[in-house]
Design a protein around this motif. Structure first.
Motif, short mmCIF file in Angstrom:
data_model
loop_
_atom_site.label_atom_id
_atom_site.label_comp_id
_atom_site.label_asym_id
_atom_site.label_seq_id
_atom_site.Cartn_x
_atom_site.Cartn_y
_atom_site.Cartn_z
N ILE A 239 2.75 -4.34 -10.74
CA ILE A 239 3.26 -5.45 -11.54
C ILE A 239 2.13 -6.39 -11.92
CG2 ILE A 239 4.82 -7.42 -11.58
CD1 ILE A 239 6.63 -5.97 -9.64
N GLY A 240 1.31 -6.76 -10.91
CA GLY A 240 0.20 -7.68 -11.15
C GLY A 240 -0.51 -7.99 -9.85
N LYS A 241 -1.70 -8.57 -9.96
CA LYS A 241 -2.46 -8.82 -8.74
C LYS A 241 -1.91 -10.00 -7.95
CE LYS A 241 -6.12 -11.38 -11.20
NZ LYS A 241 -7.57 -11.37 -11.52
N ILE A 242 -1.23 -10.92 -8.61
CA ILE A 242 -0.59 -12.01 -7.86
C ILE A 242 0.51 -11.46 -6.97
CG2 ILE A 242 0.81 -14.09 -8.06
CD1 ILE A 242 -0.70 -14.82 -10.57
N GLU A 243 1.33 -10.57 -7.54
CA GLU A 243 2.40 -9.94 -6.76
C GLU A 243 1.84 -9.05 -5.65
OE1 GLU A 243 4.01 -11.03 -10.74
OE2 GLU A 243 2.19 -10.07 -9.98
N LEU A 244 0.73 -8.37 -5.94
CA LEU A 244 0.10 -7.51 -4.94
C LEU A 244 -0.38 -8.35 -3.74
CD1 LEU A 244 -1.03 -4.81 -3.97
CD2 LEU A 244 -3.04 -5.20 -5.39
N GLY A 245 -1.03 -9.46 -4.02
CA GLY A 245 -1.47 -10.32 -2.93
C GLY A 245 -0.30 -10.95 -2.19
N ALA A 246 0.76 -11.26 -2.91
CA ALA A 246 1.91 -11.91 -2.28
C ALA A 246 2.63 -10.96 -1.32
CB ALA A 246 2.87 -12.40 -3.36
N VAL A 247 2.81 -9.70 -1.71
CA VAL A 247 3.51 -8.76 -0.84
C VAL A 247 2.68 -8.48 0.41
CG1 VAL A 247 2.59 -6.63 -1.87
CG2 VAL A 247 4.85 -6.62 -0.82
N SER A 248 1.36 -8.47 0.29
CA SER A 248 0.51 -8.30 1.46
C SER A 248 0.60 -9.51 2.38
CB SER A 248 -0.93 -8.08 1.03
OG SER A 248 -1.79 -8.01 2.15
N LEU A 249 0.57 -10.69 1.80
CA LEU A 249 0.68 -11.92 2.58
C LEU A 249 2.04 -11.99 3.29
CD1 LEU A 249 -0.69 -14.63 3.29
CD2 LEU A 249 0.41 -15.60 1.25
#
Length: 647
Positions: A239-249
């Motif tokens: 979806i995007g790198k913001i979402e990628l970082g958020a799911v990891s966090l």
């Protein structure tokens, strides 16, 4: 991870090791606590339910000094996160019982070793008087085809088709399997005599087969279980790198504040179920109920933290949008928390009965289902980011249901005596046993998660790259770690049976496997460093950063695999307590300061953050390797003999 550096001359490291070991021994009170808890339950237990005759074995009722059965150790552990060190009980578990399946499996191993050492005849000795046609007819029959492989193995041991004069087994009947000497009583007698006479040895070929056979299903299970959070990272990352970082966090926060808590608390069942089973199997079901209720109660504060996830993370994470996405993920995960807790407790319920395949079968269904649900909700139904935690929550709810169906229809219902009001009381022993496990899980888990959380202060791209790197190295770790569990179990069983030399052979084989696995992971990550990141995200900035960091991750794969396997060897030797504290020292005193110093102080960014764990792993693997090279295996055998005598 690193263990006692027991070196000549009474070095300072050795002194520290002895001091810590003495302190840990003084704190080892799990058995009395469990015994007290079971005694209380028995006071209210109906008298007609106090037998365990099905699993009793008259041939093993008397302690056999050299028996692998009396020294058997279950391959159990808690693995709360992808890159955290493995968590095990603080002392070698004394289960005090074996299920019927476990007894049969261990006796089969004893029989196999006796046969390989020419102390029992082969299962199907070649019949020299048999004609060609009759032999051909026998071999092409259905039963004959099933025996071809075993006969080939046995003929390698006996080239002339029968035991030699040196086997001292001519008293058997050659027309019967194993010469008619396959009774438990005979195996027990010959095994004790053979071990006492020093006639039991093994080969690297045999130990290779044993480790591969026992570790393969665990590798599959660990990969399947780890795929649950990775599926969300994989799906949302596009979806995007913001979402990628958020799911990891969000996954990291869920691990620290929820999943690790459930893992740590449920470890008390390893002791409680062991004490309950030999007294009355139905008490195992009572312990299960008590733990499920306890975990569900603990979900209330966990859910409270997850409900305010956005507000909490907004204070820690500079990116407001990332905190909002992560908070949304945590809110949705609340729905699956009760199912996850029930599954973790149920997993230990079936393992207490020697049923280790149930979890694998459940995950074989749920892991692909979870991946499909992630794809369907996020992309097919176009729910976007929120579809990932919904898929995870549904999967976590289905897992205990499938485990219940396995127990009800297939195996494991013996220990279930129905719902019991006693599960609502006598909680204090369970809490006392659960808290140390919780502390160890959180202490070792937080070290790596600190690194992950710190990456959020470097920006959206580094956080997204950290998510991908954590997932990749987590996947590679799921191979050497189960191998270390298999090595630990095998070595503990051989040491318990006073077989020092075979245990050394197993340790050598495991060490070679660790190097092979580490090199394979290294070549994989380095060779496909530009391709692997594209599986997780289409963002070119993230792909470029991950590709630049993968050589570093590839470089410590050998250290990672070696440390995991050496850790397993040391657990088999019963020296894991010191290793846990050295691991904490290596990560918190060495690894984390280096990460912050290089990542923020020296301005190396994400590369600096990952340099800390890489250096710590190198130190850990070096100390463990030195210890194993200098370990006194015979001393470990003497310690096992003392445990058997006390048993």
């Amino acid at each position: 991870m690193a263990q006692r550096a027991e070196q000549a001359g009474g070095s300072s490291i050795s002194g520290i090791a002895n001091e810590i070991a003495a302190q840990m021994d003084s704190l080892s009170t799990s058995a009395p606590i469990a015994e007290e808890a079971i005694a209380r339950d028995l006071e209210e237990e109906p008298e007609e339910a106090n037998s365990n005759s099905e699993d009793d074995d008259s041939d093993d009722s008397t302690i056999r000094q050299y028996s692998m059965i009396n020294s058997y150790r279950r391959p159990s552990c808690a693995n709360p996160a992808a890159r955290s060190p493995a968590i095990f009980s603080s002392s070698m578990p004394d289960h005090g019982y074996l299920s019927k399946k476990e007894r049969e499996a261990v006796r089969s191993e004893e029989r196999s070793l006796l046969r390989d050492n020419h102390l029992l005849p082969p299962k199907h000795p070649r019949r020299g008087s048999e004609g060609v046609l009759s032999s051909l007819g026998r071999r092409i029959s259905t039963s004959g085809l099933r025996k071809v492989r075993s006969e080939a193995d046995e003929e390698a041991l006996y080239p002339d088709g029968s035991p030699s004069e040196q086997t001292a087994l001519l008293d058997g009947d050659p027309s019967l399997p194993y010469g008619g000497l396959d009774s438990p009583k005979t195996i027990n007698k010959r095994w004790d005599e053979a071990v006492a006479a020093g006639k039991i040895s093994t080969t690297w070929q045999r130990e290779t087969k044993v480790l591969l056979r026992t570790s393969a299903p665990m590798i599959l299970t660990f990969l399947l279980q780890y795929s649950l959070p990775v599926a969300s990272i994989f799906t949302v990352g596009h979806i995007g790198k913001i979402e990628l970082g958020a799911v990891s966090l969000a996954s990291m926060t869920a691990s620290i504040t929820g999943y690790a808590v459930i893992h740590g608390l449920s470890t008390s069942l390893d002791t409680l179920c062991a004490q309950a089973y030999p007294v009355n199997p139905r008490l195992v079901g009572l312990q299960l109920q008590r733990m499920v209720y306890f975990l569900w109660l603990m979900i209330i504060p966990i859910a409270t933290v997850w409900s305010f996830g956005t507000q909490i993370l907004a204070v820690i994470v500079p990116e407001r949008e990332t905190a909002e996405f992560a908070g949304l993920y945590l809110k949705v995960l609340i729905a699956g928390a009760p199912g996850y807790a029930a599954f973790e407790a149920g997993k230990r319920y079936v393992q207490a009965q020697g049923i280790f395949s149930a979890t694998m079968y459940v995950l074989l269904i749920c892991a692909p289902l979870n991946a499909y649900l992630n794809w369907m909700f996020v992309w097919k139904l176009k729910w976007g980011f929120v579809g990932a935690p919904i898929a995870v929550s549904i999967t976590e709810t289905i897992m205990p249901i499938l485990l219940f169906l396995y127990v009800y229809f297939i195996d494991g219902s013996k220990c279930w005596g129905g719902f019991d009001r006693r599960a609502l009381k006598n909680w204090m022993p369970m809490v006392k046993l659960a808290l140390p496990g919780l502390v160890m899980v959180l202490a070792e888990l937080i070290a790596f998660e600190i690194i992950a959380l710190s990456s959020s202060w470097m920006g959206t791209t580094p956080l997204a790259a950290q998510s991908v790197l954590g997932s990749i190295t987590g996947i590679t770790w799921q191979i050497p770690f189960p191998m270390s569990v298999a090595a630990s179990t095998r070595i503990a069983n051989l040491i318990g049976a006073t077989l020092a030399e075979p245990a050394k052979v197993t340790a050598k084989v495991a060490a070679v496997f660790s190097v092979i696995i580490g090199v394979a992971n290294l070549l994989l990550l380095y060779g496909f460093r530009n391709s692997i990141p594209r599986l997780f995200t289409p963002d070119e900035e993230v792909i470029e950063l991950v590709a630049a960091l993968l050589p570093l991750c590839a470089a410590f794969q050998v250290f990672d695999a070696t440390a995991a396997t050496c850790n397993g060897i040391l657990r088999g030797l019963g020296r894991q307590e010191f290793g846990g504290y050295v691991a904490l020292f290596s990560y918190y005193v060495i690894g984390v300061p280096i990460s912050f110093g290089l990542g923020f102080g020296a301005g190396w960014g994400l590369y600096g953050l990952w340099a800390g764990p890489a250096i710590a792993l190198g130190i850990v693997s070096l100390i463990e390797t030195i210890f194993i090279l200098k370990v006194n295996w015979q001393k470990a055998v003497h310690a096992a003999e003392r445990r058997n005598q006390l048993g």
